[in-house]
Write a protein that holds these residues in place. Structure first.
Motif, PDB file in Angstrom:
ATOM      1  N   THR A 169       0.811  -1.218   0.000  1.00  0.00           N
ATOM      2  CA  THR A 169       0.000   0.000   0.000  1.00  0.00           C
ATOM      3  C   THR A 169       0.847   1.273   0.000  1.00  0.00           C
ATOM      4  OG1 THR A 169      -0.178  -0.147   2.425  1.00  0.00           O
ATOM      5  CG2 THR A 169      -1.955  -1.121   1.120  1.00  0.00           C
ATOM      6  N   GLY A 170       2.160   1.123   0.172  1.00  0.00           N
ATOM      7  CA  GLY A 170       3.038   2.279   0.121  1.00  0.00           C
ATOM      8  C   GLY A 170       4.490   1.865   0.220  1.00  0.00           C
ATOM      9  N   GLY A 171       5.378   2.649  -0.382  1.00  0.00           N
ATOM     10  CA  GLY A 171       6.809   2.377  -0.289  1.00  0.00           C
ATOM     11  C   GLY A 171       7.265   1.219  -1.149  1.00  0.00           C
ATOM     12  N   GLU A 172       8.319   0.566  -0.686  1.00  0.00           N
ATOM     13  CA  GLU A 172       8.959  -0.506  -1.446  1.00  0.00           C
ATOM     14  C   GLU A 172       9.443  -1.591  -0.488  1.00  0.00           C
ATOM     15  OE1 GLU A 172      13.034  -1.159  -4.161  1.00  0.00           O
ATOM     16  OE2 GLU A 172      12.365   0.863  -3.597  1.00  0.00           O
ATOM     17  N   ARG A 173       9.231  -2.831  -0.875  1.00  0.00           N
ATOM     18  CA  ARG A 173       9.759  -3.958  -0.105  1.00  0.00           C
ATOM     19  C   ARG A 173      10.652  -4.796  -1.010  1.00  0.00           C
ATOM     20  NH1 ARG A 173       8.279  -9.337   0.958  1.00  0.00           N
ATOM     21  NH2 ARG A 173       6.044  -9.279   0.525  1.00  0.00           N
ATOM     22  N   MET A 174      11.842  -5.145  -0.510  1.00  0.00           N
ATOM     23  CA  MET A 174      12.775  -5.996  -1.245  1.00  0.00           C
ATOM     24  C   MET A 174      13.152  -7.178  -0.356  1.00  0.00           C
ATOM     25  SD  MET A 174      14.751  -6.034  -4.194  1.00  0.00           S
ATOM     26  CE  MET A 174      15.329  -4.381  -4.620  1.00  0.00           C
ATOM     27  N   ASN A 175      13.086  -8.372  -0.921  1.00  0.00           N
ATOM     28  CA  ASN A 175      13.459  -9.581  -0.194  1.00  0.00           C
ATOM     29  C   ASN A 175      14.451 -10.403  -0.990  1.00  0.00           C
ATOM     30  OD1 ASN A 175      11.163  -8.754   1.401  1.00  0.00           O
ATOM     31  ND2 ASN A 175      11.012 -10.851   2.136  1.00  0.00           N
ATOM     32  N   LEU A 176      15.309 -11.104  -0.258  1.00  0.00           N
ATOM     33  CA  LEU A 176      16.213 -12.092  -0.837  1.00  0.00           C
ATOM     34  C   LEU A 176      15.604 -13.465  -0.584  1.00  0.00           C
ATOM     35  CD1 LEU A 176      20.061 -12.309  -0.390  1.00  0.00           C
ATOM     36  CD2 LEU A 176      18.632 -14.295  -0.006  1.00  0.00           C
ATOM     37  N   VAL A 177      15.473 -14.260  -1.634  1.00  0.00           N
ATOM     38  CA  VAL A 177      14.852 -15.577  -1.537  1.00  0.00           C
ATOM     39  C   VAL A 177      15.833 -16.632  -2.031  1.00  0.00           C
ATOM     40  CG1 VAL A 177      12.924 -17.045  -2.272  1.00  0.00           C
ATOM     41  CG2 VAL A 177      12.556 -14.587  -1.891  1.00  0.00           C
ATOM     42  N   VAL A 178      15.949 -17.717  -1.271  1.00  0.00           N
ATOM     43  CA  VAL A 178      16.776 -18.848  -1.689  1.00  0.00           C
ATOM     44  C   VAL A 178      15.885 -20.091  -1.724  1.00  0.00           C
ATOM     45  CG1 VAL A 178      18.810 -20.258  -1.219  1.00  0.00           C
ATOM     46  CG2 VAL A 178      18.815 -17.833  -0.606  1.00  0.00           C
ATOM     47  N   TRP A 179      15.729 -20.650  -2.916  1.00  0.00           N
ATOM     48  CA  TRP A 179      15.056 -21.947  -3.065  1.00  0.00           C
ATOM     49  C   TRP A 179      16.127 -23.025  -3.018  1.00  0.00           C
ATOM     50  CZ3 TRP A 179      11.403 -21.056  -7.885  1.00  0.00           C
ATOM     51  CH2 TRP A 179      10.336 -20.226  -7.495  1.00  0.00           C
ATOM     52  N   SER A 180      16.064 -23.896  -2.023  1.00  0.00           N
ATOM     53  CA  SER A 180      17.053 -24.967  -1.883  1.00  0.00           C
ATOM     54  C   SER A 180      16.469 -26.298  -2.327  1.00  0.00           C
ATOM     55  CB  SER A 180      17.520 -25.079  -0.428  1.00  0.00           C
ATOM     56  OG  SER A 180      18.310 -23.964  -0.070  1.00  0.00           O
ATOM     57  N   TYR A 181      17.345 -27.150  -2.869  1.00  0.00           N
ATOM     58  CA  TYR A 181      16.915 -28.423  -3.448  1.00  0.00           C
ATOM     59  C   TYR A 181      17.702 -29.584  -2.854  1.00  0.00           C
ATOM     60  CZ  TYR A 181      15.302 -25.074  -6.925  1.00  0.00           C
ATOM     61  OH  TYR A 181      14.728 -23.995  -7.543  1.00  0.00           O
ATOM     62  N   SER A 182      17.009 -30.705  -2.725  1.00  0.00           N
ATOM     63  CA  SER A 182      17.624 -31.947  -2.269  1.00  0.00           C
ATOM     64  C   SER A 182      17.398 -33.025  -3.325  1.00  0.00           C
ATOM     65  CB  SER A 182      17.022 -32.394  -0.933  1.00  0.00           C
ATOM     66  OG  SER A 182      17.424 -33.714  -0.632  1.00  0.00           O
ATOM     67  N   TYR A 183      18.472 -33.476  -3.953  1.00  0.00           N
ATOM     68  CA  TYR A 183      18.363 -34.511  -4.984  1.00  0.00           C
ATOM     69  C   TYR A 183      17.774 -35.783  -4.402  1.00  0.00           C
ATOM     70  CZ  TYR A 183      19.769 -37.985  -8.461  1.00  0.00           C
ATOM     71  OH  TYR A 183      19.764 -39.009  -9.373  1.00  0.00           O
ATOM     72  N   ASN A 184      18.266 -36.186  -3.258  1.00  0.00           N
ATOM     73  CA  ASN A 184      17.791 -37.449  -2.664  1.00  0.00           C
ATOM     74  C   ASN A 184      16.314 -37.373  -2.288  1.00  0.00           C
ATOM     75  OD1 ASN A 184      20.235 -38.757  -2.941  1.00  0.00           O
ATOM     76  ND2 ASN A 184      20.950 -38.252  -0.890  1.00  0.00           N
ATOM     77  N   TYR A 185      15.887 -36.238  -1.749  1.00  0.00           N
ATOM     78  CA  TYR A 185      14.464 -36.119  -1.409  1.00  0.00           C
ATOM     79  C   TYR A 185      13.612 -36.167  -2.669  1.00  0.00           C
ATOM     80  CZ  TYR A 185       9.995 -34.019  -0.307  1.00  0.00           C
ATOM     81  OH  TYR A 185       8.651 -33.778  -0.209  1.00  0.00           O
TER      82      TYR A 185
END
Length: 266
Positions: A169-185
């Motif tokens: 509703t106002g201003g700016e939001r910035m986020n850092l996102v890390v999607w992690s993966y597991s081959y075995n899972y």
């Protein structure tokens, strides 16, 4: 968790904890602003965010691997032992919400096994992060909680946890996102997606115009979204609908693709 640093946002499903100092957030934002200022081309980080940056492509891959090894992996192995015990790769990016750009993020699940999401710039109002249920469970479209991001704090959850960001509703939001993966899972029987019949109609805050077949029954379509997505959803899967389910578009009126593989035809 006994230290009090890690808080349960949704019991046993979503956690929050402080991770970056304010000085580090400022340094990271300075680096990101420099990249924006360079006008160099940048690929979209995913299909839903238009203004983010893939961090591996601007020289920050070593930092993210260090973050994964030192923070994400140890916590994920305790909080989500099935998905998070052997994380060995990632997709890392920023997301930005701002008036005139991306103002929200439709409810969805992530293409990850474990998601780490930290707020690095928080001069904004609105844009709460809404959590619903686990994809495929009878209550996966039921509202659980709304989390308001705090500068330097991370949230961690399974990728299959349905969530979204409501309008800024106002201003700016910035986020850092890390999607992690597991081959075995991902190659285990536990990772096989199973959809159970929905227990009841969804909550309004948990329906998705991108994915849901009944979005218009519960919310008004955002500008431009009805023309693009109505009749193209998959959720709930056929045969798994709650009692009394009525789709936005009956099956016999759904758009179909031309035999030559062109665009969907009405």
């Amino acid at each position: 968790m006994g230290s009090g640093l890690i808080q349960e946002i949704v019991p046993e499903l979503v956690y929050s904890f402080p991770i970056f100092t304010l000085d580090f957030c400022a340094l990271l934002m300075e680096e990101i602003r420099h990249f924006y200022g360079s006008k160099l081309p940048a690929r979209r980080p995913n299909s839903m965010n238009n203004y983010g940056i893939i961090l591996n492509e601007i020289g920050l891959e070593p930092m993210i691997f260090d973050l994964q090894d030192a923070v994400i992996q140890p916590l994920a192995s305790v909080l989500f032992p099935m998905e998070g015990s052997e994380l060995e790769s990632h997709h890392s990016f920023t997301i930005r919400y701002k008036g005139g750009e991306d103002t929200h993020l439709d409810v969805h699940t992530d293409d990850s096994d474990v998601t780490f999401n930290v707020n690095i710039f928080g001069n904004y109002t609105g844009a709460p992060l809404v959590f619903c249920g686990i994809n495929g469970e009878p209550d996966h479209r039921h509202f659980r909680t709304a989390y308001q991001h705090q500068l330097g704090y991370a949230v961690m959850h399974r990728g299959r946890h349905r969530h979204g960001a409501e309008d800024i509703t106002g201003g700016e939001r910035m986020n850092l996102v890390v999607w992690s993966y597991s081959y075995n899972y991902r190659h285990s029987k536990e990772s096989v997606k199973v959809h159970l019949k929905e227990a009841s109609k969804p909550d309004e805050r948990c329906v998705s115009y991108t994915h849901d077949r009944d979005f218009g029954r519960y919310k008004a379509w955002p500008p431009g979204k009805k023309e693009r997505f109505m009749g193209r959803g998959w959720c709930p899967p056929r045969g798994k609908e709650y009692d009394g389910f009525i789709p936005d578009v009956p099956d016999d009126q759904l758009p179909h693709r031309s035999k030559r593989g062109g665009q969907p035809q009405q």
